[in-house]
Design an enzyme around this catalytic site. Structure first.
Site, PDB file in Angstrom:
ATOM      1  N   ARG A 121       0.887  -1.180   0.000  1.00 16.48           N
ATOM      2  CA  ARG A 121       0.000   0.000   0.000  1.00 16.48           C
ATOM      3  C   ARG A 121       0.914   1.216   0.000  1.00 16.48           C
ATOM      4  O   ARG A 121       1.728   1.387   0.912  1.00 16.48           O
ATOM      5  CB  ARG A 121      -0.913   0.009   1.227  1.00 16.48           C
ATOM      6  N   HIS A 148      -7.194   0.965  -6.682  1.00  7.86           N
ATOM      7  CA  HIS A 148      -7.434   0.082  -5.526  1.00  7.86           C
ATOM      8  C   HIS A 148      -8.120  -1.189  -6.043  1.00  7.86           C
ATOM      9  O   HIS A 148      -9.294  -1.441  -5.782  1.00  7.86           O
ATOM     10  CB  HIS A 148      -8.306   0.818  -4.518  1.00  7.86           C
ATOM     11  N   ASP A 239     -17.033   7.611  -2.098  1.00 13.58           N
ATOM     12  CA  ASP A 239     -15.826   7.414  -1.290  1.00 13.58           C
ATOM     13  C   ASP A 239     -15.478   8.766  -0.669  1.00 13.58           C
ATOM     14  O   ASP A 239     -16.068   9.799  -1.015  1.00 13.58           O
ATOM     15  CB  ASP A 239     -14.683   6.876  -2.176  1.00 13.58           C
ATOM     16  N   CYS A 277     -16.249   1.894  -0.003  1.00 12.24           N
ATOM     17  CA  CYS A 277     -15.119   1.029   0.384  1.00 12.24           C
ATOM     18  C   CYS A 277     -14.799   1.126   1.865  1.00 12.24           C
ATOM     19  O   CYS A 277     -14.179   0.230   2.417  1.00 12.24           O
ATOM     20  CB  CYS A 277     -13.894   1.374  -0.458  1.00 12.24           C
ATOM     21  N   ARG A 305     -13.863  -8.255   1.022  1.00  6.72           N
ATOM     22  CA  ARG A 305     -12.422  -8.045   0.843  1.00  6.72           C
ATOM     23  C   ARG A 305     -11.684  -9.331   1.187  1.00  6.72           C
ATOM     24  O   ARG A 305     -10.734  -9.733   0.496  1.00  6.72           O
ATOM     25  CB  ARG A 305     -11.925  -6.897   1.741  1.00  6.72           C
TER      26      ARG A 305
HETATM   27  N1   CP Z   1     -11.256   0.036   2.011  1.00  8.53           N
HETATM   28  C1   CP Z   1     -10.014  -0.090   2.491  1.00  8.53           C
HETATM   29  O1   CP Z   1      -9.056  -0.334   1.754  1.00  8.53           O
HETATM   30  O2   CP Z   1      -9.924   0.062   3.843  1.00  8.53           O
HETATM   31  P1   CP Z   1      -8.600   0.200   4.703  1.00  8.53           P
HETATM   32  O3   CP Z   1      -7.989   1.544   4.364  1.00  8.53           O
HETATM   33  O4   CP Z   1      -9.055   0.127   6.124  1.00  8.53           O
HETATM   34  O5   CP Z   1      -7.656  -0.902   4.334  1.00  8.53           O
HETATM   35  N1  NVA Z   2      -9.771   6.840  -1.671  1.00  7.01           N
HETATM   36  C1  NVA Z   2      -9.417   6.410  -0.339  1.00  7.01           C
HETATM   37  C2  NVA Z   2      -9.656   4.958  -0.175  1.00  7.01           C
HETATM   38  C3  NVA Z   2      -9.362   4.419   1.196  1.00  7.01           C
HETATM   39  C4  NVA Z   2      -9.569   2.935   1.307  1.00  7.01           C
HETATM   40  C5  NVA Z   2      -7.973   6.740  -0.074  1.00  7.01           C
HETATM   41  O1  NVA Z   2      -7.131   6.524  -0.957  1.00  7.01           O
HETATM   42  O2  NVA Z   2      -7.674   7.249   0.993  1.00  7.01           O
END
Ligand code: CP
Ligand code: NVA
Length: 324
Positions: A121, A148, A239, A277, A305
């Site tokens: 990530r 994502h 989101d 999400c 997930r």
């Molecule tokens: N939706 C998602 O990726 O959540 P987290 O940031 O908690 O991993």
């Molecule tokens: N768009 C958001 C998604 C989090 C899971 C971010 O990147 O912060």
């Protein structure tokens, strides 16, 4: 995993490692058949069948590297890997040498000697690309500033559980044209549904991405009118208005307020499910009434997930001998 020292062949080196690693970097990078296969593996896992029963990842280890916070991604990958028989190492980038200048490529080469797959990530899609280029084990995108894909696999699974096949259906996105929106664009191209994107013009995903999707046969509709986007839709999605990779202090609340998913907006999509999400910012992009309401399936989505990523892991680490 790559061959290790010639003097001491790794006991972990298997026939699966003879081929190029199967990365899971983006929905756009895989063909429809592969994506469907991953979802089938995930669905079987959810039923306690397939990889949940055979536990194909005994003796395998997944490294999870986080440059950004996570609840769902971290826990769902860890639980999925363990239920598949494997193990995990969870790493915070700032506690690694990566955080003080070791290159991504060197990190990839070293980790490839210890583990069987790496999830990253990061706030930079370029780092993910660099990691995958240097790693000799599968690399999985656990969110970048650009996409994502694990989220969208879970979202497609959730849609199909509630509404049936997604091909030919209508998904409406309201809000920021962010990383998750971009993965929805990839998915529209691969799974064959109509995607309506209601965003302020200044927050639209890049024109090249829209052009790519249309060239792949996707139907992508762009609008600044959220009511037009959600009218008759099968799913309404939103989101956060500010994402983790946005510059500190970013605020778009005035610009995005008309795109809030609230009860009035959902009244134009009475047959739609609501997806997010998570984490949600209650009272900003979505109201409590929608998030906790009858159309919301966000907890199924969060649960999926786990199942969708079990499919991703089983596919990435599938031995050559077991591949169809
Ligand atoms: N939706 C998602 O990726 O959540 P987290 O940031 O908690 O991993
Ligand atoms: N768009 C958001 C998604 C989090 C899971 C971010 O990147 O912060």
């Amino acid at each position: 995993m790559a061959p290790r020292s010639a003097l001491r062949p790794s006991p972990l080196a298997t026939s699966a490692t003879a081929a190029a690693p199967r990365h899971f970097l983006d929905v756009s990078a895989l063909d429809r058949g592969t994506l469907r296969r991953i979802l089938e593996l995930g669905t079987a896992f959810k039923r306690g069948e397939g990889p949940a029963a055979t536990r194909p990842l005994v003796g395998r280890t997944l490294a999870l590297i986080f440059e950004k916070p996570s609840t769902r991604t971290r826990v769902s990958f860890e639980v999925a890997m363990r239920r598949l028989g494997g193990d995990v190492v969870v790493l915070s980038a700032k506690e690694m040498q990566l955080g003080r200048g070791e290159t991504v490529a060197d990190t990839a080469r070293v980790l490839s000697r210890y583990v069987d797959a790496i999830m990253l990530r990061t706030d930079s899609a370029a780092k993910l690309t660099e990691l995958a280029a240097a790693a000799t084990v599968p690399v999985i995108n656990g969110l970048t500033d650009q996409s994502h894909p694990c989220q969208i696999m879970a979202d497609v699974m959730t849609f199909e559980e509630h509404k049936g096949p997604i091909a030919g259906r209508v998904v409406a996105w309201c809000g920021d044209g962010n990383n998750v929106a971009r993965s929805w664009i990839h998915a529209a191209a691969r799974f064959g549904f109509t995607l309506r994107l209601a965003t302020p013009e200044s927050l639209r995903p890049p024109a090249e991405l829209i052009a790519w999707a249309r060239n792949e046969g996707a139907t992508i509709e762009l609008t600044e009118d959220p009511v037009a986007a959600v009218r008759g839709a099968d799913a309404v999605v939103t989101d956060a208005w500010v994402s983790m990779s946005d510059a500190p202090g970013t605020s778009r609340h005035n610009l995005l307020r008309p795109y809030q998913v609230n009860e009035a907006l959902m009244s134009h999509a009475p047959n739609a499910i609501f997806l997010h999400c998570l984490p949600a910012h209650r009272g900003e992009e979505v109201t409590d009434g929608v998030l906790d309401g009858a159309q919301s399936v966000v907890l199924d989505e969060a649960e999926n997930r786990l199942h969708a990523q079990a499919g991703v892991l089983a596919w990435c680490l599938e031995p050559l001998s077991a591949r169809p």
